[in-house]
Scaffold this active site. Sequence first.
Site, PDB file in Angstrom:
ATOM      1  N   TYR A 147      28.874 -18.999  28.897  1.00 39.57           N
ATOM      2  CA  TYR A 147      29.138 -19.112  30.336  1.00 39.57           C
ATOM      3  C   TYR A 147      30.433 -18.387  30.704  1.00 39.57           C
ATOM      4  O   TYR A 147      30.445 -17.514  31.582  1.00 39.57           O
ATOM      5  CB  TYR A 147      29.228 -20.592  30.698  1.00 39.57           C
ATOM      6  CG  TYR A 147      29.410 -20.890  32.176  1.00 39.57           C
ATOM      7  CD1 TYR A 147      28.353 -20.745  33.068  1.00 39.57           C
ATOM      8  CD2 TYR A 147      30.637 -21.332  32.665  1.00 39.57           C
ATOM      9  CE1 TYR A 147      28.514 -21.045  34.423  1.00 39.57           C
ATOM     10  CE2 TYR A 147      30.803 -21.635  34.016  1.00 39.57           C
ATOM     11  CZ  TYR A 147      29.742 -21.496  34.886  1.00 39.57           C
ATOM     12  OH  TYR A 147      29.902 -21.789  36.223  1.00 39.57           O
ATOM     13  N   VAL A 189      30.569 -34.166  35.473  1.00 39.58           N
ATOM     14  CA  VAL A 189      31.236 -35.459  35.450  1.00 39.58           C
ATOM     15  C   VAL A 189      30.992 -36.311  36.702  1.00 39.58           C
ATOM     16  O   VAL A 189      30.737 -37.516  36.589  1.00 39.58           O
ATOM     17  CB  VAL A 189      32.742 -35.291  35.130  1.00 39.58           C
ATOM     18  CG1 VAL A 189      33.506 -34.606  36.248  1.00 39.58           C
ATOM     19  CG2 VAL A 189      33.369 -36.609  34.785  1.00 39.58           C
ATOM     20  N   ASN A 192      27.350 -37.597  36.712  1.00 39.27           N
ATOM     21  CA  ASN A 192      27.184 -38.542  35.585  1.00 39.27           C
ATOM     22  C   ASN A 192      27.787 -39.902  35.923  1.00 39.27           C
ATOM     23  O   ASN A 192      27.128 -40.943  35.787  1.00 39.27           O
ATOM     24  CB  ASN A 192      27.902 -38.016  34.335  1.00 39.27           C
ATOM     25  CG  ASN A 192      26.973 -37.234  33.430  1.00 39.27           C
ATOM     26  OD1 ASN A 192      25.869 -36.876  33.820  1.00 39.27           O
ATOM     27  ND2 ASN A 192      27.427 -36.949  32.221  1.00 39.27           N
TER      28      ASN A 192
HETATM   29  P1  NAD Z   1      23.024 -25.170  39.797  1.00 32.72           P
HETATM   30  O1  NAD Z   1      22.653 -25.249  38.363  1.00 32.72           O
HETATM   31  O2  NAD Z   1      22.673 -26.321  40.677  1.00 32.72           O
HETATM   32  O3  NAD Z   1      22.449 -23.855  40.475  1.00 32.72           O
HETATM   33  C1  NAD Z   1      22.151 -22.682  39.777  1.00 32.72           C
HETATM   34  C2  NAD Z   1      20.843 -22.121  40.298  1.00 32.72           C
HETATM   35  O4  NAD Z   1      20.565 -20.881  39.643  1.00 32.72           O
HETATM   36  C3  NAD Z   1      19.658 -23.059  40.000  1.00 32.72           C
HETATM   37  O5  NAD Z   1      18.861 -23.200  41.146  1.00 32.72           O
HETATM   38  C4  NAD Z   1      18.912 -22.341  38.880  1.00 32.72           C
HETATM   39  O6  NAD Z   1      17.541 -22.649  38.847  1.00 32.72           O
HETATM   40  C5  NAD Z   1      19.185 -20.875  39.228  1.00 32.72           C
HETATM   41  N1  NAD Z   1      19.064 -19.973  38.089  1.00 32.72           N
HETATM   42  C6  NAD Z   1      19.579 -20.119  36.838  1.00 32.72           C
HETATM   43  N2  NAD Z   1      19.248 -19.068  36.080  1.00 32.72           N
HETATM   44  C7  NAD Z   1      18.516 -18.212  36.873  1.00 32.72           C
HETATM   45  C8  NAD Z   1      17.884 -16.964  36.653  1.00 32.72           C
HETATM   46  N3  NAD Z   1      17.957 -16.340  35.473  1.00 32.72           N
HETATM   47  N4  NAD Z   1      17.206 -16.393  37.687  1.00 32.72           N
HETATM   48  C9  NAD Z   1      17.129 -17.011  38.884  1.00 32.72           C
HETATM   49  N5  NAD Z   1      17.702 -18.203  39.147  1.00 32.72           N
HETATM   50  C10 NAD Z   1      18.390 -18.793  38.136  1.00 32.72           C
HETATM   51  O7  NAD Z   1      24.614 -24.913  39.832  1.00 32.72           O
HETATM   52  P2  NAD Z   1      25.615 -24.800  41.059  1.00 32.72           P
HETATM   53  O8  NAD Z   1      26.678 -25.792  40.866  1.00 32.72           O
HETATM   54  O9  NAD Z   1      24.883 -24.770  42.346  1.00 32.72           O
HETATM   55  O10 NAD Z   1      26.269 -23.373  40.774  1.00 32.72           O
HETATM   56  C11 NAD Z   1      25.900 -22.216  41.519  1.00 32.72           C
HETATM   57  C12 NAD Z   1      26.777 -21.055  41.100  1.00 32.72           C
HETATM   58  O11 NAD Z   1      28.148 -21.352  41.358  1.00 32.72           O
HETATM   59  C13 NAD Z   1      26.671 -20.696  39.625  1.00 32.72           C
HETATM   60  O12 NAD Z   1      26.713 -19.302  39.473  1.00 32.72           O
HETATM   61  C14 NAD Z   1      27.911 -21.311  39.022  1.00 32.72           C
HETATM   62  O13 NAD Z   1      28.344 -20.627  37.885  1.00 32.72           O
HETATM   63  C15 NAD Z   1      28.901 -21.182  40.171  1.00 32.72           C
HETATM   64  N6  NAD Z   1      29.945 -22.210  40.071  1.00 32.72           N
HETATM   65  C16 NAD Z   1      29.711 -23.491  40.415  1.00 32.72           C
HETATM   66  C17 NAD Z   1      30.706 -24.442  40.276  1.00 32.72           C
HETATM   67  C18 NAD Z   1      30.515 -25.882  40.660  1.00 32.72           C
HETATM   68  O14 NAD Z   1      31.413 -26.688  40.425  1.00 32.72           O
HETATM   69  N7  NAD Z   1      29.433 -26.292  41.276  1.00 32.72           N
HETATM   70  C19 NAD Z   1      31.959 -24.072  39.750  1.00 32.72           C
HETATM   71  C20 NAD Z   1      32.144 -22.749  39.387  1.00 32.72           C
HETATM   72  C21 NAD Z   1      31.147 -21.818  39.570  1.00 32.72           C
HETATM   73  N1  UDP Z   2      33.203 -35.505  31.271  1.00 34.29           N
HETATM   74  C1  UDP Z   2      33.276 -36.829  30.894  1.00 34.29           C
HETATM   75  N2  UDP Z   2      32.137 -37.576  30.937  1.00 34.29           N
HETATM   76  C2  UDP Z   2      30.948 -37.081  31.348  1.00 34.29           C
HETATM   77  C3  UDP Z   2      30.884 -35.729  31.747  1.00 34.29           C
HETATM   78  C4  UDP Z   2      32.038 -34.960  31.690  1.00 34.29           C
HETATM   79  O1  UDP Z   2      34.346 -37.346  30.521  1.00 34.29           O
HETATM   80  O2  UDP Z   2      29.961 -37.846  31.374  1.00 34.29           O
HETATM   81  C5  UDP Z   2      34.439 -34.697  31.234  1.00 34.29           C
HETATM   82  C6  UDP Z   2      34.324 -33.377  30.496  1.00 34.29           C
HETATM   83  O3  UDP Z   2      34.598 -33.545  29.128  1.00 34.29           O
HETATM   84  C7  UDP Z   2      35.386 -32.543  31.195  1.00 34.29           C
HETATM   85  C8  UDP Z   2      35.381 -33.066  32.634  1.00 34.29           C
HETATM   86  O4  UDP Z   2      34.750 -34.342  32.574  1.00 34.29           O
HETATM   87  O5  UDP Z   2      36.649 -32.777  30.633  1.00 34.29           O
HETATM   88  C9  UDP Z   2      34.610 -32.171  33.595  1.00 34.29           C
HETATM   89  O6  UDP Z   2      33.361 -31.917  33.024  1.00 34.29           O
HETATM   90  P1  UDP Z   2      32.205 -31.126  33.793  1.00 34.29           P
HETATM   91  O7  UDP Z   2      31.083 -30.978  32.838  1.00 34.29           O
HETATM   92  O8  UDP Z   2      31.942 -31.783  35.092  1.00 34.29           O
HETATM   93  O9  UDP Z   2      32.851 -29.711  34.160  1.00 34.29           O
HETATM   94  P2  UDP Z   2      33.799 -28.662  33.394  1.00 34.29           P
HETATM   95  O10 UDP Z   2      34.174 -29.176  32.042  1.00 34.29           O
HETATM   96  O11 UDP Z   2      32.988 -27.438  33.327  1.00 34.29           O
HETATM   97  O12 UDP Z   2      34.979 -28.577  34.286  1.00 34.29           O
END
Ligand code: NAD
Ligand code: UDP
Length: 324
Positions: A147, A189, A192
């Site tokens: 990722y 998190v 969850n």
């Molecule tokens: P999500 O998993 O809910 O959404 C991702 C979407 O992409 C899903 O609908 C999935 O089916 C689709 N997808 C995955 N692989 C694909 C492919 N090969 N072709 C077409 N569609 C595909 O996650 P999200 O939280 O909505 O994240 C959306 C974007 O924002 C992602 O790129 C993620 O990296 C970025 N992002 C999100 C967060 C966050 O906290 N939510 C933080 C940083 C970056």
């Molecule tokens: N985490 C946790 N319990 C859970 C899920 C996540 O303690 O059930 C912790 C995880 O180890 C991390 C933080 O929460 O330190 C955020 O995790 P998340 O997967 O939401 O996002 P990211 O690590 O990508 O920021």
Amino acid sequence: MPSSRRILVTGGAGFLGSHLCERLLRQGNEVLCVDNFFTGTKANIAPLMADPRFEFMRHDVTFPLYVEVDDIYNLACPASPIHYQFDPVQTTKTSVHGAINMLGLAKRVKARIFQASTSEVYGDPTVHPQTEAYTGNVNPIGLRACYDEGKRCAETLFFDYHRQHRLRIKVARIFNTYGPRMHLNDGRVVSNFIVQALKGQPITIYGKGTQTRSFCYVDDLIEAIVRLMATRDTLTGPVNIGSPAEFSIRELATKIIALTGSRSKLVFRPLPADDPTQRKPDITLARKLLRWQPKVPLEEGLAKTIAYFEGLLTKVWSRTATVA
Ligand code: NAD
Ligand code: UDP
């Protein structure tokens, strides 16, 4: 420039993507949502299907796409560690081949293109809070690398297409965002802890829970990325988008227990490899360029998210009761 635009949202059936599609439709645009439903759901976009300006296409962005659009928002990529680690090779392909395909499309149709990058490009940061100038501390061979490095390579491609082909790019580094339409089994998190609290199950804290994150409510995030896309062509980013309010994971658990009135107890599980110890964005740039900062306090956003999951669980429980 016409006020209504034809806009492609990849990953549009996911958590953030579905909110973005909804927002763009509300502004009067035509939206083409592309998703392979890896983590996205039909339920997320079901309310949009009746709108004649909304179109859905099932497609994997690792394959080329031939459509005619004015703007592209590239969000396709699983974002939760358990989902992006399920098939790490596909995760890297989605970020890298997906970026190449969407940038190629943008080049052909001369579209503006937005990239949903991530705070994960900073890895386990040694600079705190993180500014856009910080180049990060990422383990290139660890479990999160598919990722983190995939997203870093996507940023490289965006900036090379910008320099080499003059593409109009917008790169946002998104920090932990939460809200309604996160998947019930998303694994991140906030969802969850809320689901565990509502079910009265133990709240699983990984490690000691002293690691920190800064949580942004989805409406604030969508506002920022729409503002970023509307900036002048010379503004490319990367721009940090997220909340500067930092909490330990243990604090988050305590808040969720209080807000749900749950009797759940905390249980401690091993900390996953390469789990960042601290994370908080410096949003000086977003404040200045976008005149933006998050408005929704954590308690308020959590209350809305809890209400969403309560509704979802009630539906699941009533279906189970009917079957039994
Ligand atoms: P999500 O998993 O809910 O959404 C991702 C979407 O992409 C899903 O609908 C999935 O089916 C689709 N997808 C995955 N692989 C694909 C492919 N090969 N072709 C077409 N569609 C595909 O996650 P999200 O939280 O909505 O994240 C959306 C974007 O924002 C992602 O790129 C993620 O990296 C970025 N992002 C999100 C967060 C966050 O906290 N939510 C933080 C940083 C970056
Ligand atoms: N985490 C946790 N319990 C859970 C899920 C996540 O303690 O059930 C912790 C995880 O180890 C991390 C933080 O929460 O330190 C955020 O995790 P998340 O997967 O939401 O996002 P990211 O690590 O990508 O920021």
